[in-house]
Scaffold this motif. Structure first.
Motif, mmCIF file in Angstrom:
data_model
loop_
_atom_site.group_PDB
_atom_site.id
_atom_site.type_symbol
_atom_site.label_atom_id
_atom_site.label_comp_id
_atom_site.label_asym_id
_atom_site.label_seq_id
_atom_site.Cartn_x
_atom_site.Cartn_y
_atom_site.Cartn_z
ATOM 1 N N ASP A 103 -3.917 -1.685 1.612
ATOM 2 C CA ASP A 103 -3.982 -0.191 1.552
ATOM 3 C C ASP A 103 -5.478 -0.066 1.251
ATOM 4 O O ASP A 103 -6.073 1.090 1.808
ATOM 5 C CB ASP A 103 -3.240 0.422 0.237
ATOM 6 C CG ASP A 103 -3.368 1.903 -0.002
ATOM 7 O OD1 ASP A 103 -3.125 2.461 0.651
ATOM 8 O OD2 ASP A 103 -3.775 2.061 -1.295
ATOM 9 N N ASP A 104 -5.963 -1.167 0.658
ATOM 10 C CA ASP A 104 -7.513 -1.077 0.681
ATOM 11 C C ASP A 104 -8.423 -0.636 1.897
ATOM 12 O O ASP A 104 -9.465 -0.007 2.033
ATOM 13 C CB ASP A 104 -8.280 -2.252 0.090
ATOM 14 C CG ASP A 104 -7.842 -2.442 -1.434
ATOM 15 O OD1 ASP A 104 -7.332 -1.567 -1.958
ATOM 16 O OD2 ASP A 104 -7.798 -3.563 -1.916
ATOM 17 N N GLU A 106 -7.107 1.104 4.458
ATOM 18 C CA GLU A 106 -6.355 2.280 4.844
ATOM 19 C C GLU A 106 -5.443 1.863 6.155
ATOM 20 O O GLU A 106 -5.485 2.638 7.163
ATOM 21 C CB GLU A 106 -7.412 3.198 5.573
ATOM 22 C CG GLU A 106 -8.355 3.872 4.388
ATOM 23 C CD GLU A 106 -7.510 4.764 3.561
ATOM 24 O OE1 GLU A 106 -6.603 5.544 3.806
ATOM 25 O OE2 GLU A 106 -7.859 4.792 2.265
ATOM 26 N N GLN A 107 -4.650 0.807 5.878
ATOM 27 C CA GLN A 107 -3.531 0.337 6.941
ATOM 28 C C GLN A 107 -2.146 0.836 6.056
ATOM 29 O O GLN A 107 -1.589 -0.355 5.519
ATOM 30 C CB GLN A 107 -3.804 -0.772 7.544
ATOM 31 C CG GLN A 107 -4.969 -0.997 8.247
ATOM 32 C CD GLN A 107 -5.044 0.077 9.453
ATOM 33 O OE1 GLN A 107 -3.887 0.104 10.239
ATOM 34 N NE2 GLN A 107 -6.021 0.639 9.777
ATOM 35 N N SER A 108 -1.614 2.034 5.821
ATOM 36 C CA SER A 108 -0.784 2.278 5.155
ATOM 37 C C SER A 108 0.682 1.652 5.837
ATOM 38 O O SER A 108 1.492 1.723 4.832
ATOM 39 C CB SER A 108 -0.574 3.735 4.768
ATOM 40 O OG SER A 108 -0.632 4.549 6.052
ATOM 41 N N ARG A 134 3.805 5.635 -0.423
ATOM 42 C CA ARG A 134 3.325 5.006 0.689
ATOM 43 C C ARG A 134 3.813 5.235 2.095
ATOM 44 O O ARG A 134 3.245 5.180 2.927
ATOM 45 C CB ARG A 134 3.193 3.389 0.416
ATOM 46 C CG ARG A 134 2.016 2.579 0.990
ATOM 47 C CD ARG A 134 0.629 3.043 0.624
ATOM 48 N NE ARG A 134 0.375 3.132 -0.651
ATOM 49 C CZ ARG A 134 -0.088 2.092 -1.477
ATOM 50 N NH1 ARG A 134 0.097 0.789 -0.872
ATOM 51 N NH2 ARG A 134 0.086 2.170 -2.810
ATOM 52 N N LYS A 137 2.759 8.560 3.161
ATOM 53 C CA LYS A 137 1.295 8.422 3.626
ATOM 54 C C LYS A 137 1.154 7.674 5.092
ATOM 55 O O LYS A 137 0.419 8.183 6.049
ATOM 56 C CB LYS A 137 0.420 7.542 2.652
ATOM 57 C CG LYS A 137 -0.865 7.417 2.924
ATOM 58 C CD LYS A 137 -1.791 6.450 1.875
ATOM 59 C CE LYS A 137 -3.080 6.283 2.205
ATOM 60 N NZ LYS A 137 -3.795 5.308 1.305
ATOM 61 N N ASN A 141 -0.324 9.435 8.482
ATOM 62 C CA ASN A 141 -1.485 8.690 9.036
ATOM 63 C C ASN A 141 -1.145 8.283 10.664
ATOM 64 O O ASN A 141 -2.109 8.173 11.162
ATOM 65 C CB ASN A 141 -1.821 7.589 8.180
ATOM 66 C CG ASN A 141 -2.542 8.021 7.001
ATOM 67 O OD1 ASN A 141 -2.706 9.175 6.652
ATOM 68 N ND2 ASN A 141 -2.851 7.131 6.034
#
Length: 289
Positions: A103-104, A106-108, A134, A137, A141
């Motif tokens: 998540d840090d 941005e790979q959800s 998640r 999200k 995304n």
């Protein structure tokens, strides 16, 4: 003539909504029109196994590693090796670490998959809500036509399990309603669930935002304006609320109001890409006045 103009406006609004979703929180996915209800996944909100692609953590992790730096990929590989070799007691801790790491960056998608592992082993309300959020999200995304339905179905499953634990959870009802409106059942049943949340909690931002989005996507621009103005005045003046308010005004030909709302969105967001888009949009609308 009027119908042709309105048709062009609807096409424009869909493009704008996609841009807005990309630039902002992406919590409010473009919603399904009521007329699209036919042919959707069964109305009980649960997709069949054959209708949803089956994906694995290994597959999505491999793809995601190609989207991050080599240093980050190496770090994640080390964490994955620790996860695979860990005892059952430590495996959940490692899964949480991997979910946060993904998540840090941005790979959800892989992040959500690891949160699902956690929830399957520690089935608390909080864990299922985290996994469902998640997955939504990830659904927003990704543009992958195979991954998207899998993420939506997994979000639906997570929120269903959360609601089974606490039938009064507004977060679970909101998440489940969003998945239904996005295709996992009859859209109006999802809207009814969101309306139930808003009746109980009038200032629920996520439920109100999604109701506003549905109003726009279904061409109910007057209702959208009322909804987003209420959000801005009584809940929270967010850049995306102003952005969608502007698109509703624009679709009704209220260009002065649309310009004001777009500029407020630009001011709050302070996003260079959005600023450029809004500057062009405002110039176009000024020429129409």
């Amino acid at each position: 003539m009027l119908n042709n103009i309105r048709s062009k406006q609807v096409i424009l609004i869909i493009a704008i909504l996609l841009l807005g979703g990309f630039l902002f929180t992406r919590d409010v996915k473009g919603l399904v029109k009521p007329k699209d209800e036919a042919g959707q996944i069964p109305t009980n909100g649960q997709a069949t196994a054959s209708s949803t692609p089956q994906i694995t953590i290994e597959e999505v992790s491999t793809t995601a590693k190609n989207l991050v730096s080599s240093a980050t990929a190496k770090e994640i590989i080390a964490l994955e090796n620790s996860y695979k070799s860990a005892s059952e007691g430590d495996k959940i801790t490692n899964a949480k670490t991997l979910a946060q790491k993904w998540d840090d960056v941005e790979q959800s998608v892989p992040s959500a998959m690891y949160l699902e592992v956690v929830a399957n082993n520690e089935g608390t309300l909080s864990n299922w809500l985290d996994a469902g959020t998640r997955f939504l999200k990830a659904f927003d995304n990704t543009q992958d036509s195979l991954i998207q339905p899998a993420m939506l179905q997994k979000a639906n499953n997570a929120f269903t399990k959360a609601l089974a634990i606490d039938t009064s959870s507004n977060d679970a009802k909101t998440g489940l309603g969003i998945t239904i409106v996005n295709g996992l059942g009859a859209p109006m049943s999802g809207i009814a669930m969101l309306l139930e949340v808003v009746k109980k909690d009038p200032k629920n931002l996520k439920a109100n935002m999604n109701l506003g989005m549905f109003a726009i996507k279904s061409g109910q621009f007057d209702k959208a304006i009322i909804r987003f103005n209420d959000i801005i005045s009584n809940i929270k003046a967010t850049p995306d609320a102003y952005f969608y308010l502007a698109t509703a005004y624009e679709n009704l030909g209220k260009n002065t109001e649309a310009i004001d709302a777009y500029l407020n969105s630009k001011k709050l967001a302070a996003n260079p890409t959005l600023s450029g888009f809004i500057d062009k949009k405002v110039a176009e609308l000024k020429n129409k006045r």
